[in-house]
Design a protein around this motif. Sequence first.
Motif, mmCIF file in Angstrom:
data_model
loop_
_atom_site.group_PDB
_atom_site.id
_atom_site.type_symbol
_atom_site.label_atom_id
_atom_site.label_comp_id
_atom_site.label_asym_id
_atom_site.label_seq_id
_atom_site.Cartn_x
_atom_site.Cartn_y
_atom_site.Cartn_z
ATOM 1 N N ILE A 1 -7.606 2.931 -1.304
ATOM 2 C CA ILE A 1 -8.106 1.704 -0.686
ATOM 3 C C ILE A 1 -9.616 1.724 -0.854
ATOM 4 O O ILE A 1 -10.275 2.680 -0.444
ATOM 5 C CB ILE A 1 -7.724 1.628 0.798
ATOM 6 N N ALA B 1 -6.705 -6.025 2.065
ATOM 7 C CA ALA B 1 -7.230 -4.760 1.547
ATOM 8 C C ALA B 1 -7.309 -4.834 0.026
ATOM 9 O O ALA B 1 -6.518 -5.516 -0.618
ATOM 10 C CB ALA B 1 -6.325 -3.609 1.969
ATOM 11 N N GLU C 1 -11.566 -1.219 -0.076
ATOM 12 C CA GLU C 1 -12.113 -2.085 0.969
ATOM 13 C C GLU C 1 -10.962 -2.533 1.858
ATOM 14 O O GLU C 1 -9.860 -2.750 1.383
ATOM 15 C CB GLU C 1 -12.787 -3.322 0.372
ATOM 16 N N ARG C 2 -11.250 -2.694 3.134
ATOM 17 C CA ARG C 2 -10.242 -3.179 4.088
ATOM 18 C C ARG C 2 -10.660 -4.547 4.602
ATOM 19 O O ARG C 2 -11.838 -4.833 4.748
ATOM 20 C CB ARG C 2 -10.105 -2.218 5.266
ATOM 21 N N ASP C 3 -9.683 -5.366 4.873
ATOM 22 C CA ASP C 3 -9.908 -6.668 5.516
ATOM 23 C C ASP C 3 -11.020 -7.493 4.874
ATOM 24 O O ASP C 3 -11.884 -8.034 5.568
ATOM 25 C CB ASP C 3 -10.189 -6.492 7.009
ATOM 26 N N TRP D 1 0.830 -1.205 0.000
ATOM 27 C CA TRP D 1 0.000 0.000 0.000
ATOM 28 C C TRP D 1 0.866 1.258 0.000
ATOM 29 O O TRP D 1 0.596 2.206 -0.728
ATOM 30 C CB TRP D 1 -0.976 0.028 1.168
#
Length: 93
Positions: free
Chosen positions: A45, A71, A47-49, A33
């Motif tokens: 980003i 991510a 979407e995370r996780d 990232w």
Amino acid sequence: MSINMGNDEFILYIRKNFRNCQISNDKLGKAIWHWLHENDSSAEIIERDQPCQWGNSEDITSEFTLPKTAAQFRFSIETLPRLYEFLGNIANG
């Protein structure tokens, strides 16, 4: 033109092609990232996780194999060749 890809795809590439890479998934994810953010002003980003498509089976996921979540990013498709060069460089230490 932009593309959506995630750390899961980049870490899979590293784990398949650089089997001796001893960098943990969380450190790889942060480095990827950081590189994207520094090298592509359009990178974001999205979407995370997010759960990875291969699931979270302990048979294939761990800190030094494949991640359970990752991510997801949106960035310029023109960045991909330089990103894969970076992945090779980081995986080789």
